[in-house]
Design a protein around this motif. Structure first.
Motif, PDB file in Angstrom:
ATOM      1  N   HIS A 130     -47.512 -15.198  -7.258  1.00 53.39           N
ATOM      2  CA  HIS A 130     -47.999 -14.268  -6.241  1.00 53.39           C
ATOM      3  C   HIS A 130     -46.889 -13.519  -5.507  1.00 53.39           C
ATOM      4  N   CYS A 131     -45.647 -13.940  -5.674  1.00 51.59           N
ATOM      5  CA  CYS A 131     -44.550 -13.411  -4.868  1.00 51.59           C
ATOM      6  C   CYS A 131     -43.604 -12.530  -5.685  1.00 51.59           C
ATOM      7  N   SER A 174     -40.459 -14.549  -9.914  1.00 57.28           N
ATOM      8  CA  SER A 174     -40.010 -14.106  -8.595  1.00 57.28           C
ATOM      9  C   SER A 174     -38.489 -14.041  -8.524  1.00 57.28           C
ATOM     10  N   VAL A 186     -46.102 -20.695  -5.505  1.00 55.07           N
ATOM     11  CA  VAL A 186     -46.000 -19.335  -4.954  1.00 55.07           C
ATOM     12  C   VAL A 186     -45.535 -18.305  -5.978  1.00 55.07           C
ATOM     13  N   VAL A 197     -44.142  -8.907  -1.440  1.00 55.43           N
ATOM     14  CA  VAL A 197     -44.681 -10.196  -1.002  1.00 55.43           C
ATOM     15  C   VAL A 197     -43.574 -11.236  -1.107  1.00 55.43           C
TER      16      VAL A 197
END
Length: 286
Positions: free
Chosen positions: A41-42, A83, A38, A25
């Motif tokens: 979730h990434c 991330s 973000v 993602v």
């Protein structure tokens, strides 16, 4: 950052290990608040040179400078905990020679704390990718439609149709063999994306390249619907924040003109109340 967050943090090798596994993602981010939004979730957050068009109103990515990428990279770094942050090398910062590319990539990494950079191009840039990878600079490749070459392509056109498919395959293989840990496939036909994903040893990250890829990336402003008149075929809008924001601004303007804002609850009295004192000590101001 806690020990748990360190364990969860993505790295270029961890991205490479996801080849053929759970899709990666990826989204862009250019500011600290969006990075924080973000990050949970990434797997990958890209500080893309699309910032020139998205935030600076430029007609293409060609006017983006190294200083702009560093500034936005520093902002995004402050908002990430897990991330993998990758930064686009802007047009003119790496094409001249591998030495130029290393000098500028090293500066970007040192000044932003990013873990990798992204370079556009295939066979023509393979030597540079090999040079960087050998010197400790992880590289994500980018083939297919490469926006920095928009003038060569004559616009943002689909690449790899018909006999042109072999060019894209050769570019992707060259990037992989040169040592890139992943490669973006932009705006290529689904069958070609599926073929490349099956032939290269590294994860493919699609943008307009179908679900056959090992992951997906979009410009965050596009998928959030912040641009009312920009609707490329490959973007799915997951919400319409642009419309919601425009409506909110319209209500604000109307209330100001009608003297309904600020209302009593937004005004300070002569004798301060406890809530007023707390607000005054918060340091928040327009």
């Amino acid at each position: 950052m806690s020990a748990t967050q360190n364990v969860r943090a993505m790295t270029p090798p961890k991205v490479a290990e996801r080849k053929g596994g759970v899709p990666l993602v990826c989204l862009t981010a250019y500011t600290t608040p969006v990075a924080r939004l973000v990050d949970p979730h990434c797997d990958v957050v890209l500080v893309g040179d699309s910032v020139g068009m998205v935030l600076h109103g430029l007609p293409s990515t060609l006017g983006v400078t190294l200083e702009m990428m560093i500034m936005h990279g520093q902002a995004v770094r402050r908002g990430l905990e897990q991330s993998l942050m990758i930064i686009d090398m802007p047009f003119g910062s790496y094409e001249e020679s591998p030495e130029q590319a290393f000098r500028n990539a090293a500066r970007v990494m040192a000044e932003t704390g990013c873990a990798a950079v992204k370079l556009e191009g295939g066979e023509t840039i393979a030597e540079t990718i090999r040079f960087l990878a050998a010197r400790g600079v992880p590289v994500m490749g980018h083939v297919g439609l490469t926006p920095q070459a928009v003038n060569t392509f004559g616009g943002y056109r689909v690449q790899g149709r018909g006999s042109d498919a072999e060019r894209i395959v050769s570019d992707a293989l060259a990037v992989s063999e040169a040592g890139a840990f992943a490669v973006v496939l932009e705006k290529v036909p689904e069958a070609l994306a599926r073929r490349i994903t099956g032939e290269v040893a590294i994860p493919t990250i699609g943008i307009g390249a179908s679900a056959a890829c090992d992951g997906q990336i979009l410009v965050v402003d596009d998928m959030l619907g912040l641009f009312g008149d920009f609707r490329p075929k490959f973007v799915k809008r997951y919400t319409e924040l642009g419309e919601a924001a425009a409506a909110a601004v319209a209500v604000y303007a109307r209330e100001v003109k009608e003297r309904r804002f600020p209302a009593a609850e937004h005004v300070f009295a002569d004798a301060p109340k406890p809530a007023d004192a707390d607000a005054s000590n918060s340091g928040q101001a327009a």
